[in-house]
Design a protein around this motif. Structure first.
Motif, short mmCIF file in Angstrom:
data_model
loop_
_atom_site.label_atom_id
_atom_site.label_comp_id
_atom_site.label_asym_id
_atom_site.label_seq_id
_atom_site.Cartn_x
_atom_site.Cartn_y
_atom_site.Cartn_z
N GLY A 546 0.82 -1.20 0.00
CA GLY A 546 0.00 0.00 0.00
C GLY A 546 0.86 1.25 0.00
O GLY A 546 0.59 2.21 -0.74
N ALA A 621 1.94 3.71 4.93
CA ALA A 621 0.58 3.18 5.04
C ALA A 621 0.41 2.62 6.45
O ALA A 621 1.35 2.06 7.01
CB ALA A 621 0.32 2.09 4.00
N SER A 724 -7.90 -0.91 2.39
CA SER A 724 -6.53 -1.02 1.88
C SER A 724 -6.36 -0.21 0.61
O SER A 724 -7.32 0.07 -0.10
CB SER A 724 -6.15 -2.49 1.66
OG SER A 724 -6.69 -2.98 0.48
N GLU A 725 -5.11 0.14 0.36
CA GLU A 725 -4.77 1.06 -0.71
C GLU A 725 -5.21 0.53 -2.08
O GLU A 725 -5.66 1.26 -2.93
CB GLU A 725 -3.25 1.28 -0.68
CG GLU A 725 -2.77 2.53 -1.31
CD GLU A 725 -3.43 3.76 -0.72
OE1 GLU A 725 -3.80 4.63 -1.50
OE2 GLU A 725 -3.59 3.84 0.53
N ASN A 726 -5.03 -0.77 -2.28
CA ASN A 726 -5.32 -1.32 -3.60
C ASN A 726 -6.44 -2.36 -3.56
O ASN A 726 -6.58 -3.15 -4.48
CB ASN A 726 -4.03 -1.90 -4.22
CG ASN A 726 -3.22 -2.67 -3.18
OD1 ASN A 726 -3.80 -3.24 -2.26
ND2 ASN A 726 -1.90 -2.66 -3.30
#
Lengths: 770, 159
Positions: A546, A621, A724-726
């Motif tokens: 992330g 992150a 989460s980032e992705n």
């Protein structure tokens, strides 16, 4: 436009490993490297009256023998800032008292490993043996104390103490009381621990190459134990041959080898042998659950109370402490089920065994086993279908995000969908027919299920609730593009078989519009990466990945600015793909990304101020954590004559959100399931009554081979995480978490008509025969 | 006084003469005296198979063979599998099938598989491949990728 995330990209790591050109710690010994061998206690409990090293120093090839006193008696003390926790000291080399067989008391430094062993045998220690505490019962009785003044209870936490519970238990249609246990096991990476340290006068620091999952934590541990600044230590994890948690705590031997190298000003290497690995390295999962659960007539759970006791061994590991298992268990026991009223007490008891540490799954194999057995027991007692009872209790679509009685918020998952799909797939595949066929052949056969979620990527918001003095959680990545348009990514996570060099490259390549081959990952070096927490707890893709994704997005933004300037278009019209910066709607207008990188570095004066001076970014992150989930099913046969139990078929329907690389995800699932089957049927660390290890070789500790592990069929669901980032969720432990419960349920299904029921793992042939 | 011996052995076609202690294992001779660190040592008691090499064509645990026993022998290690920089069919199959993760047990599985495959004249079934591979331990993969890789190479080689 190529999307690398989601593609089955072959691993970058493979080539060097296949050629025999990996670089593990034991490969790094040079001709000038000295070899260390540890003198270890042959007793589980003893006072050291004297240590005489004079004969050892005369052994051919031995250069020096060091005791704790020679090194200033270094120790580590891991701390949980809670009243319910009792901190204890762990000496790096014990000088006065030993608390488990295998505990190190001195180290021999010699010209080669053979001479080091000769020297270790020649060290004369006068021991006065004492009484031992070898199980939780003896620890509770506290007639003997492992650490004086503690009554052996090093952590005692009562959580979520719902006062309504006793009334619920009294009034419910069904109240079940049951006890569940799981044996002590070892993570057992095929590469044991190994450390090589040398003093570097250029930087006035000791460089420690070590087989670790957590390089920065290792640096902090060495610095704290030796009383030197962190910059005085550089920890490098080269290729690491598996960890599974065994290498996510700081080893005493790592500290001692660093200290020896500093003292001798020579490179010193220690390579653990398998006996040391089985006896003196950390273990895990030795737990007991005394549980009461109430259900209504339809099988809906009304209340749950658990008294959880963990045998944590002789010391509190650094930095996680011995509370890691009881805390995890007490907090997360309800799992995917909607438990309206809950109480848990989690205790950790010291015994005269090697310390325990976070082994793959950390209490969740046990809590899933408890909940899945409870569902089966309640279903049987109430006459409800065992699949249906799970549907009636689990968090359902439309109920996410769900905050449980344990104050945990579960992000979107596919608990029901994964169960439904598993049931459909095994029915289509003829498992029930196969079960009948096996029964006709005279074998006992059963099918077992396990439904669970796995909280992963514990960031600081979650970890801080544990109140560790050293609180892991965040991680930081740095992304830097060089003048030829290629990229170096650094991360504080530290892969050791998970394929991070490949998956991080996929994530970054998508952000920058380049090929993963143009992205290299730098990890496992405390001088090259920002402080980070390493690889454990299924955290790396969400937290490390992330952070890398965010940093790469920032670099991509800079590239778009540069392209907009050079192409004389608006920044928002620039898109990065397939190695070029193109302009939306204008197919002919584009520049290679490598050309942008060249201009930024070599002709930066051509660019406006905000585009100059390099293409790099640093981002962190720190998510709250995210829940992947799965349903496991297995078909097990039991031979009534020999007691032999076989997992013949295994199916996993898993959901880890956005999959970065299906090859890697499937590999993690299969390896995890194999360790789960191992814990359910084969592996068990054992001792005799005096505390002597009786599973000190791989002939006694049974790691399953290719004939014990059946093919594992995998199906994927993909519910992206909003945390989460992705969109991905961690998934490194799920296989190990879910499999034991599925296997145990299948064994019980096979034996149900005989009136036998097991609530412990591993179930061994002798259990069946009795 | 050390008990030392002069031995001669060929490793991957390279001739070596070396002085070793009688107690020195072949694994240590290969790794530390001759620099073939691709062979890994996982248990030192002959169970895990990470240190498997071919001694005159036969797979052996190099942790259970003394260096002096290899005097006059031909040894083949993982470093001898590829054709220069070109991976062998078996090595490629391991990567394609995700037959390795941490890579530590991999050299042993490659050498075991290489010896097994060289003796086959029919395509073995999965149960037989698993039986053979049960000689070695892997902790990462659950074995499925390794089994699949060996099966695929058997099929390719049988045409």
């Amino acid at each position: 436009m190529t999307a690398w995330v989601g593609a089955r990209v072959p691993r970058k790591e493979d080539r060097r490993m296949l050629l025999g050109r990996g670089r593990f710690v034991a490969d790094m010994a040079r001709t000038d490297t000295l070899h260390a061998g540890f003198v270890r206690s042959p007793h589980a409990s003893a006072t050291i009256k004297s240590i005489d090293v004079s004969a050892a120093k005369r052994v051919d090839g031995v250069l020096d023998v060091l005791t704790g006193a020679d090194l200033g008696d270094p120790f580590l003390r891991s701390v949980l800032e809670r009243d319910e926790f009792v901190p204890t000291k762990m000496p790096m080399l014990s000088g006065d008292r030993v608390r488990f067989a295998g505990e190190p008391v001195a180290v021999v430094i010699a010209e080669d490993a053979y001479a080091a062993e000769d020297g270790a045998e020649a060290v004369e220690v006068e021991w006065e043996t004492g009484p031992v505490v070898m199980d939780i019962g003896a620890a509770v009785a506290a007639d003997v104390e492992v650490h004086s003044g503690t009554r052996n209870c090093l952590v005692d936490l009562v959580m979520f103490d719902d006062p309504a519970l006793d009334r619920i238990f009294a009034d419910a249609r069904l109240t079940i009381e049951a006890t569940f246990t799981s044996a002590r096991v070892s993570g057992l990476p095929i590469e044991g621990r190994a450390t090589m340290a040398e003093w570097d006068d250029r930087d006035s620091q000791v460089i420690v190459h070590t087989s670790t999952q957590v390089p920065h934590q290792c640096r902090s541990g060495i610095a704290q134990a030796l009383g030197i600044p962190e910059r005085g230590v550089r920890v490098i994890a080269p290729d690491v041959g598996g960890g599974f948690g065994q290498k996510c705590v700081v080893s005493r031997e790592e500290v001692v080898i660093a200290a020896a190298a500093m003292r001798l000003r020579r490179p010193v290497i220690w390579v653990e042998d398998r006996q040391e690995n089985l006896t003196a390295s950390v273990h895990g999962h030795e737990q007991r659950y005394d549980v009461t659960a109430a259900f209504d007539a339809d099988g809906r759970i009304l209340g749950l109370a658990a008294d959880i006791t963990c045998d944590i061994g002789a010391y509190s590991v650094f930095p996680f402490t011995c509370a890691v298992e009881p805390l995890m268990a007490a907090t997360e026991l309800p799992g995917i089920y909607k438990v309206p009223a809950y109480r848990a007490r989690g205790r950790g008891f010291a015994t005269n065994k090697a310390p325990t540490a976070p082994y793959r799954g950390v209490s969740r194999p046990q809590i899933v086993l408890v909940m899945e057995r409870l569902m089966e027991k309640a279903a049987a007692r109430l006459g409800v279908d065992p699949i249906e009872i799970r549907r009636r209790n689990m968090i359902l679509p439309g109920e996410f995000p769900y905050t449980g009685v344990n104050k945990i918020t579960y992000d979107e998952g596919s608990y029901l969908e994964s169960l439904d799909l598993t049931e459909k797939k095994i029915t289509e595949a003829g498992w029930y027919t196969e079960r009948d066929r096996l029964r006709e052949q005279g074998l006992l056969a059963g099918i077992g299920f396990s439904c669970f979620s796995e909280r992963t990527a514990y960031g600081t918001p979650t970890m801080s609730q544990r109140r560790m003095r050293m609180t892991p959680g965040y991680d930081t990545a740095h992304v830097r593009m060089d003048p030829s348009g290629e990229v170096i990514v650094t991360t504080g996570t530290s892969g050791h078989g998970q394929g991070h060099e490949t998956t991080f490259a996929q994530i970054v390549a998508d952000q920058l519009g380049i090929h993963p081959d143009q992205v290299r990952l730098r990890q496992g070096d405390t001088d090259l990466t920002s402080y980070g927490w390493g690889t454990f707890g299924s955290r790396s893709i969400v937290i490390g990945g992330g952070a890398a994704s965010k940093a790469a997005a920032s670099v991509a933004g800079r590239l778009r600015k540069v392209a907009a300037h050079l192409l004389e278009v608006g920044e928002d019209d620039v898109q990065l793909a397939d190695g070029r910066a193109g302009v939306r709607g204008v197919p002919d207008a584009s520049l290679p990304i490598a050309e942008l990188a060249r201009v930024v570095h070599f002709q930066t004066h051509q660019l406006p101020e905000e585009c100059r001076y390099g293409l790099e970014a640093r981002e962190s992150a720190d998510p709250p954590g995210t829940f992947s989930n799965a349903c496991h099913a297995t078909l097990v046969s039991v031979d009534p004559e020999t007691g032999d139990i076989r997992a013949r078929k295994f199916m996993v329907v898993e959901d880890c959100g956005v999959i970065i690389n299906p090859l890697v995800v499937d590999g993690q699932v299969r390896g995890g399931v194999a360790q789960g089957i191992a814990a359910a049927l084969y592996e068990r660390i054992t001792f005799d009554q005096e505390g002597q290890p009786t599973s000190a070789t791989l002939m006694d500790y049974l790691v399953p081979t290719a004939t014990e592990i059946c093919p594992i069929e995998i199906h994927h669901l993909e519910t992206p995480s909003q945390f989460s980032e992705n969109g991905s969720k961690g998934m490194g432990e799920g296989g190990t978490i879910g499999a034991p419960a599925a296997v145990l349920n299948a064994i019980n299904d096979a034996l149900a008509h005989r009136g036998a029921e097991f609530d412990h793992i591993p179930v061994m042939p002798e259990d069946v025969l009795s | 006084m050390k008990d030392i011996h002069l031995i001669a052995l060929a490793v991957n076609g390279n001739e070596h003469e070396i002085v070793v202690e009688s107690r020195r294992t072949l694994a240590d001779v290969l790794r530390h005296d001759l620099g073939y660190t691709g062979t890994h040592v996982g248990c030192e008691h002959g169970i895990c198979g990470a240190c498997t090499v071919l001694l005159d064509g036969e797979p052996v645990r190099s942790c259970l063979v003394f260096g002096v026993q290899a005097d006059g022998c031909e040894v083949r290690t993982v470093e001898g599998l590829a054709d220069g920089e070109e991976l062998s069919d078996l090595q490629k199959a391991f990567s394609r099938c995700h037959g390795l993760q941490c890579g530590f047990c991999t050299p042993g599985f490659l050498m075991l598989s290489e010896a097994y495959l060289s003796e086959q004249d029919t395509v073995p079934d999965e149960a037989e491949v698993r039986e053979v591979l049960a000689a070695n331990l892997c902790r990462c993969t659950g074995y499925q990728g390794i089994v699949e890789a060996v099966r695929q190479v058997a099929e390719e080689r049988m045409g």
